[in-house]
Enzyme design. Structure first.
Site, PDB file in Angstrom:
ATOM      1  N   CYS A   1       0.827  -1.199   0.000  1.00 17.96           N
ATOM      2  CA  CYS A   1       0.000   0.000   0.000  1.00 17.96           C
ATOM      3  C   CYS A   1       0.871   1.263   0.000  1.00 17.96           C
ATOM      4  O   CYS A   1       1.529   1.565  -0.981  1.00 17.96           O
ATOM      5  CB  CYS A   1      -0.971  -0.050   1.186  1.00 17.96           C
ATOM      6  SG  CYS A   1      -2.380   1.053   1.060  1.00 17.96           S
ATOM      7  N   HIS A   2       0.913   2.000   1.119  1.00 16.90           N
ATOM      8  CA  HIS A   2       1.756   3.188   1.229  1.00 16.90           C
ATOM      9  C   HIS A   2       3.164   2.845   1.731  1.00 16.90           C
ATOM     10  O   HIS A   2       4.007   3.724   1.851  1.00 16.90           O
ATOM     11  CB  HIS A   2       1.115   4.209   2.174  1.00 16.90           C
ATOM     12  CG  HIS A   2      -0.060   4.917   1.575  1.00 16.90           C
ATOM     13  ND1 HIS A   2      -1.306   4.342   1.521  1.00 16.90           N
ATOM     14  CD2 HIS A   2      -0.180   6.131   1.007  1.00 16.90           C
ATOM     15  CE1 HIS A   2      -2.155   5.187   0.946  1.00 16.90           C
ATOM     16  NE2 HIS A   2      -1.496   6.281   0.627  1.00 16.90           N
TER      17      HIS A   2
END
Length: 170
Positions: free
Chosen positions: A103-104
């Site tokens: 994800c991030h």
């Protein structure tokens, strides 16, 4: 041989992006160590989960670990503001140790300037940042690069992320 996996995280981590991989890694016999600014404290995930921190960043060395897990949420963006975490992540990339970022999570690797020429993916909103970091961005559920780096885009990709991460730990 079982791996010792450093997991860097802080408040606002995406809970399931930590718990799902960590649980499967442990189930396979690997050791998962949580790392933040200081040991013994508890952090809060985005969904409200409380996570106990095992080690402080000043008390560990990349040499102590076989692999690195960087879960997403807001946590990686917070961590990349601290040079100690940036250097820690870069050391894994430079040593060609397995790095798992979902994800991030790749935001920490962007700041470490460790993605140039690498195949990579991440959450949709950071894909342009990955391009600016000279990564070869792929919009796929999981991307494995040079038998070292495993990246995924979002919580829906967790099963593929875990599968490929466990393959690298074999």
């Amino acid at each position: 041989m079982m791996a010792k996996i450093a997991t860097v995280l802080t408040d606002y981590v995406e809970d399931v992006e930590y718990t799902a991989p960590a649980n499967d890694f442990k189930r396979e016999g690997h050791e998962v160590v949580t790392i933040d600014e200081e040991s013994g404290k508890s952090i809060k995930g985005k969904q409200g989960m409380t996570i106990k921190i095992d080690e402080g960043i000043d008390d560990v060395s990349p040499d102590d670990f076989d692999a690195l897990l960087i879960p997403g949420g807001f946590s990686p963006d917070i961590l990349r503001g601290d040079e100690r975490f940036v250097k820690f992540a870069k050391a894994f990339m430079d040593a060609k140790k397995p790095v798992f970022a979902i994800c991030h999570g790749p935001q920490l690797l962007i700041t470490a300037k460790a993605l140039e020429g690498r195949d990579v993916t991440g959450y949709q909103s950071i894909q342009v940042d990955l391009e600016y970091a000279a990564g070869h961005v792929k919009d796929e559920e999981v991307v494995v690069c040079q038998n070292q780096l495993v990246t995924s885009r979002q919580p829906d990709d967790i099963p593929a992320f875990i599968k490929e991460s466990l393959n690298l730990l074999k």
